[in-house]
Design a protein around this motif. Structure first.
Motif, PDB file in Angstrom:
ATOM      1  N   MET A   1       1.157  -1.498  -0.289  1.00 37.36           N
ATOM      2  CA  MET A   1      -0.327   0.265   0.165  1.00 37.36           C
ATOM      3  C   MET A   1       0.622   1.281   0.188  1.00 37.36           C
ATOM      4  SD  MET A   1      -3.305  -1.291   2.096  1.00 37.36           S
ATOM      5  CE  MET A   1      -4.196  -0.116   1.455  1.00 37.36           C
ATOM      6  N   LEU A   2      -0.121   2.287   0.053  1.00 38.50           N
ATOM      7  CA  LEU A   2       0.927   3.325  -0.145  1.00 38.50           C
ATOM      8  C   LEU A   2       0.141   4.733   0.641  1.00 38.50           C
ATOM      9  CD1 LEU A   2       0.633   5.991  -3.216  1.00 38.50           C
ATOM     10  CD2 LEU A   2      -0.193   3.532  -3.454  1.00 38.50           C
ATOM     11  N   LEU A   3       0.454   5.674   0.814  1.00 40.92           N
ATOM     12  CA  LEU A   3       0.355   7.376   1.588  1.00 40.92           C
ATOM     13  C   LEU A   3       0.022   7.563   0.623  1.00 40.92           C
ATOM     14  CD1 LEU A   3       2.057   7.051   4.782  1.00 40.92           C
ATOM     15  CD2 LEU A   3       0.101   6.256   4.388  1.00 40.92           C
ATOM     16  N   GLY A   4      -0.726   8.480   0.001  1.00 43.84           N
ATOM     17  CA  GLY A   4      -0.836   9.597  -0.783  1.00 43.84           C
ATOM     18  C   GLY A   4      -0.127  10.610  -1.263  1.00 43.84           C
ATOM     19  N   PRO A   5       1.359  11.058  -1.706  1.00 36.50           N
ATOM     20  CA  PRO A   5       1.818  12.197  -2.230  1.00 36.50           C
ATOM     21  C   PRO A   5       0.981  12.928  -3.497  1.00 36.50           C
ATOM     22  CG  PRO A   5       3.130  10.291  -3.872  1.00 36.50           C
ATOM     23  CD  PRO A   5       1.604   9.713  -2.472  1.00 36.50           C
ATOM     24  N   THR A   6      -0.305  12.372  -4.198  1.00 32.99           N
ATOM     25  CA  THR A   6      -0.989  13.084  -4.866  1.00 32.99           C
ATOM     26  C   THR A   6      -2.284  12.407  -5.098  1.00 32.99           C
ATOM     27  OG1 THR A   6      -0.735  14.807  -7.226  1.00 32.99           O
ATOM     28  CG2 THR A   6       0.775  13.046  -6.559  1.00 32.99           C
ATOM     29  N   HIS A   7      -2.964  12.153  -6.137  1.00 37.59           N
ATOM     30  CA  HIS A   7      -4.135  11.819  -6.313  1.00 37.59           C
ATOM     31  C   HIS A   7      -4.027  11.877  -7.222  1.00 37.59           C
ATOM     32  CE1 HIS A   7      -4.178  12.173  -2.290  1.00 37.59           C
ATOM     33  NE2 HIS A   7      -5.126  10.275  -1.867  1.00 37.59           N
ATOM     34  N   GLU A   8      -3.519  12.035  -8.725  1.00 37.96           N
ATOM     35  CA  GLU A   8      -3.865  11.464 -10.669  1.00 37.96           C
ATOM     36  C   GLU A   8      -4.959  10.647 -10.654  1.00 37.96           C
ATOM     37  OE1 GLU A   8      -0.888  13.397  -9.092  1.00 37.96           O
ATOM     38  OE2 GLU A   8      -1.462  15.366 -10.269  1.00 37.96           O
ATOM     39  N   GLU A   9      -3.982   9.379  -9.890  1.00 40.84           N
ATOM     40  CA  GLU A   9      -4.247   7.905  -9.975  1.00 40.84           C
ATOM     41  C   GLU A   9      -5.352   7.503  -9.433  1.00 40.84           C
ATOM     42  OE1 GLU A   9      -1.443   8.612  -9.052  1.00 40.84           O
ATOM     43  OE2 GLU A   9       0.147   7.659 -10.758  1.00 40.84           O
ATOM     44  N   GLU A  10      -6.206   8.292  -8.366  1.00 42.37           N
ATOM     45  CA  GLU A  10      -6.689   7.860  -7.593  1.00 42.37           C
ATOM     46  C   GLU A  10      -8.510   8.882  -8.493  1.00 42.37           C
ATOM     47  OE1 GLU A  10      -7.279   5.658  -5.919  1.00 42.37           O
ATOM     48  OE2 GLU A  10      -9.242   5.816  -4.923  1.00 42.37           O
ATOM     49  N   VAL A  11      -8.171   9.598  -8.729  1.00 35.58           N
ATOM     50  CA  VAL A  11      -9.611   9.947  -9.180  1.00 35.58           C
ATOM     51  C   VAL A  11      -9.305  10.104 -10.273  1.00 35.58           C
ATOM     52  CG1 VAL A  11      -7.880  12.352 -10.510  1.00 35.58           C
ATOM     53  CG2 VAL A  11     -10.402  12.918  -9.163  1.00 35.58           C
ATOM     54  N   THR A  12      -8.708   9.641 -11.352  1.00 36.13           N
ATOM     55  CA  THR A  12      -9.176   8.763 -12.653  1.00 36.13           C
ATOM     56  C   THR A  12     -10.020   7.946 -12.598  1.00 36.13           C
ATOM     57  OG1 THR A  12      -6.745   9.946 -13.450  1.00 36.13           O
ATOM     58  CG2 THR A  12      -7.874   8.433 -14.629  1.00 36.13           C
ATOM     59  N   ALA A  13      -9.207   7.114 -11.661  1.00 39.59           N
ATOM     60  CA  ALA A  13      -9.947   5.541 -10.758  1.00 39.59           C
ATOM     61  C   ALA A  13     -11.392   6.220 -11.091  1.00 39.59           C
ATOM     62  CB  ALA A  13      -8.964   4.900 -10.353  1.00 39.59           C
ATOM     63  N   ILE A  14     -11.744   7.135 -10.400  1.00 41.92           N
ATOM     64  CA  ILE A  14     -13.094   7.329  -9.452  1.00 41.92           C
ATOM     65  C   ILE A  14     -14.060   7.914 -11.069  1.00 41.92           C
ATOM     66  CG2 ILE A  14     -14.174   8.979  -8.308  1.00 41.92           C
ATOM     67  CD1 ILE A  14     -12.703   9.614  -6.455  1.00 41.92           C
ATOM     68  N   VAL A  15     -13.435   9.027 -11.750  1.00 42.54           N
ATOM     69  CA  VAL A  15     -13.950   9.372 -12.644  1.00 42.54           C
ATOM     70  C   VAL A  15     -14.276   8.296 -14.207  1.00 42.54           C
ATOM     71  CG1 VAL A  15     -14.214  10.861 -15.249  1.00 42.54           C
ATOM     72  CG2 VAL A  15     -13.016  11.709 -12.430  1.00 42.54           C
ATOM     73  N   LYS A  16     -13.241   7.190 -14.236  1.00 41.91           N
ATOM     74  CA  LYS A  16     -13.860   6.472 -15.408  1.00 41.91           C
ATOM     75  C   LYS A  16     -14.504   5.642 -14.952  1.00 41.91           C
ATOM     76  CE  LYS A  16     -10.794   2.369 -17.081  1.00 41.91           C
ATOM     77  NZ  LYS A  16     -10.894   2.287 -18.265  1.00 41.91           N
ATOM     78  N   THR A  17     -14.868   5.233 -13.158  1.00 43.89           N
ATOM     79  CA  THR A  17     -15.892   4.322 -13.306  1.00 43.89           C
ATOM     80  C   THR A  17     -17.521   4.921 -13.194  1.00 43.89           C
ATOM     81  OG1 THR A  17     -14.722   3.488 -11.022  1.00 43.89           O
ATOM     82  CG2 THR A  17     -16.596   3.216 -10.892  1.00 43.89           C
ATOM     83  N   MET A  18     -17.764   6.401 -12.693  1.00 46.15           N
ATOM     84  CA  MET A  18     -18.691   6.875 -12.732  1.00 46.15           C
ATOM     85  C   MET A  18     -19.431   7.436 -13.641  1.00 46.15           C
ATOM     86  SD  MET A  18     -17.961   8.024  -8.849  1.00 46.15           S
ATOM     87  CE  MET A  18     -20.260   8.532  -8.624  1.00 46.15           C
TER      88      MET A  18
END
Ligand code: ATP
Ligand code: MG
Ligand code: MG
Ligand code: MG
Length: 537
Positions: free
Chosen positions: A124-141
């Motif tokens: 796991m990692l502690l987020g240094p920035t969130h480009e990946e995470e937000v892309t995954a959200i938008v891709k799903t929704m």
């Protein structure tokens, strides 16, 4: 119960959150490093004044006064982000590497990434920035082009295992960042978003009230082709901004280095296949000082095939040197573009590139000279193109074709802004100074001869209207620590840096006279509003 009864009961009308007797403030005021205001001592002063408390290297608790100032910065930023359609959310801190592997950053980020394992031994990692995470959200929704543009943002703690955490909150390993991520259907819309966010950032920093510079920047690890940094110019900064006093052009040295020579500026023209997004060809374009490259003229010299589009971006030093050394593609130089002929431009292409430095003539206006200033990076905005969308396959169907969603990202280091503001505004005397908009309290009342009149003064202040607003409402501290000497409390008011201190001393008891002490940043003169405050009780 005993400690509560020691607190003055005449102050019942003053909220407890405004009374210093309720606040956790350090009583030990000495510092090992002395009182002059360098980076080390701004950290010392914030520590000594009870704003921050170090937990370990680069990791701090924000004590109540710092949290109040942070809340004010965050409110300004929320206001401006929401004025351009920003939707606030909160993404997790604890992330799985799956998406980071897709974008390649799991492999490339290196030691700055804080990683750990869960009980099943999954990484796991502690987020240094969130480009990946937000892309995954938008891709799903998101299902339709009608749902764009989207501008999502958050204010959360970020984690970066910095090689050299330094200077308190300036370079933390855990810090607070506002990060916005934009999603547009077309490139033009994404560039428009970048412009709207640049203007919103200027409004944020105008309101925060510390003078700032906006510089062309290197895109660093985040990538993309257009980026600007916001800096507080200060000698303690780790960045160097080269600026032209004549036309106002400014660039981070990292970027200025590549795009300038003594004679001209270098750009990369890239032909991209519009359908697949892949790069077809690339050429170096050199224009003489004082000229912008023209996409129209490049297209005349280098006609585009159907389905191709041209992207133009300043070249950095590695790109420039690689293109000049390889000479793989014929260079499109100033002459081919129909710009005024300049032998020095061809000379510079042949290998005359050097690191731009103070004293060089400006490549933007040709009449000015570049000066170098140290600066603290407080904000950074990027146009990312299809980066992250391509690697995580975030597409949109529009006008019969499928495209990668166009991206931008926009960050402000809120905890860094807090300390950088103190750094820039405090002078060499023994106390902090704050810009009025972010001072934890705008004013303090220090009663030295009993607290009986404090509620009256407190209420009177709350009614003062400046620019249509009751600016002192919930913005006045009362130093009701009667167990401390007058000297100690007056010294504290200085150290804590209240812009306005009202001392109710002997003159108040005798003739209702209030002693007013001002503590403003050097860039501010006495605010007109303060001169109009009348305090007769
Ligand atoms: P720096 O060059 O100072 O390391 P950065 O370019 O790595 O910063 P970005 O990825 O652009 O930082 O992050 C956006 C903003 O977050 C920066 O402009 C800065 O204000 C803030 N920031 C970055 N790293 C830190 C840190 N270690 N501590 C506090 N704030 C930080
Ligand atoms: Mg960094
Ligand atoms: Mg940087
Ligand atoms: Mg940056």
């Amino acid at each position: 119960a005993a400690s509560i009864t020691q607190r003055s009961s005449t102050l019942a009308e003053v909220p407890q959150s405004s009374r210093l007797s309720w606040m956790l403030l350090p009583t030990k005021k000495s510092t090992k490093r002395g009182d002059t205001c360098s980076v080390a001592t701004t950290t010392d002063m914030l520590t000594k004044a009870g704003y921050i408390h170090q937990s370990s290297a680069g990791i701090y608790t924000l004590m109540p006064l710092a949290q109040r100032a942070m809340d004010k910065i965050e409110r300004i930023i929320d206001d401006e982000m929401q004025s351009v359609g920003g939707q606030k959310l909160a993404m997790p801190t604890l992330l799985t590497p799956d998406n980071w592997i897709k974008t390649g950053r799991w492999q490339t980020t290196g030691d700055e990434l804080f990683t750990l394992h869960d009980r099943k031994q999954s990484a796991m990692l502690l987020g240094p920035t969130h480009e990946e995470e937000v892309t995954a959200i938008v891709k799903t929704m998101v299902r339709s082009f009608r749902e764009y543009p989207l501008r999502l943002y958050q204010t959360t703690r970020k984690f970066r295992d910095e090689a050299r955490p330094r200077a308190g909150l300036l370079r933390g390993r855990e810090f607070v960042m506002k990060d916005m991520y934009s999603f547009d259907v077309t490139r033009d819309q994404a560039i428009e978003t970048f412009g709207a966010l640049e203007r919103a950032y200027r409004r944020c920093f105008d309101r925060i009230g510390v003078p700032y510079a906006v510089a062309d920047a290197d895109s660093g690890n985040i990538g993309g082709s257009l980026s600007k940094e916001f800096h507080f110019v200060h000698g303690s900064g780790e960045d160097t901004v080269l600026a032209c006093q004549s036309c106002g052009y400014a660039a981070n040295e990292e970027r200025a280095r590549g795009s300038c020579s003594a004679h001209g500026a270098a750009y990369l023209a890239t032909v991209v296949d519009a359908a697949s997004g892949s790069r077809v060809a690339q050429r170096l374009v050199v224009v003489p000082a004082g000229h912008e490259p023209s996409a129209l003229k490049i297209r005349q010299a280098w006609p585009l095939e159907p389905g191709h589009r041209l992207e133009l971006a300043p070249a950095n030093v590695q790109e420039t040197q690689r293109a000049a050394a390889d000479m793989l593609e014929p260079l499109v130089d100033a002459c081919a573009l129909g710009l005024p002929e300049s032998p020095s431009v061809s000379a510079s292409v042949a290998g005359d590139w050097h690191v731009a430095q103070a004293g060089d003539s400006c490549t933007r206006c040709a009449s000015g000279v570049l000066t170098a200033q140290r600066a603290i990076e407080v904000g950074h905005i990027f146009y990312l193109g299809d980066k992250y969308s391509r690697s995580m396959d975030l597409t949109v169907l529009h006008q019969g074709a499928r495209h990668y969603v166009q991206r931008g990202c926009f960050g402000i280091g809120i905890s860094r802004v807090l300390q950088a503001a103190a750094e820039c505004c405090s002078s060499s005397d023994a106390g902090l100074r704050w810009p009025l908009a972010i001072a934890p309290f705008l004013a303090a009342i220090v009663p030295l001869a009993g607290t009986s009149h404090v509620p009256q003064v407190y209420k009177k202040l709350a009614q003062v209207v400046v620019g249509g607003k009751c600016v002192f409402e919930n913005n006045v501290a009362v130093d009701d620590r009667e167990y401390l000497s007058p000297g100690f409390r007056l010294h504290d008011a200085q150290l804590l840096g209240f812009p306005l201190t009202l001392v109710l001393g002997r003159a108040f008891a005798a003739a209702s006279e209030v002693e007013v002490q001002l503590r403003l940043p050097p860039t501010l003169s006495l605010p007109r509003a303060a001169a109009g405050i009348e305090l007769t009780c």
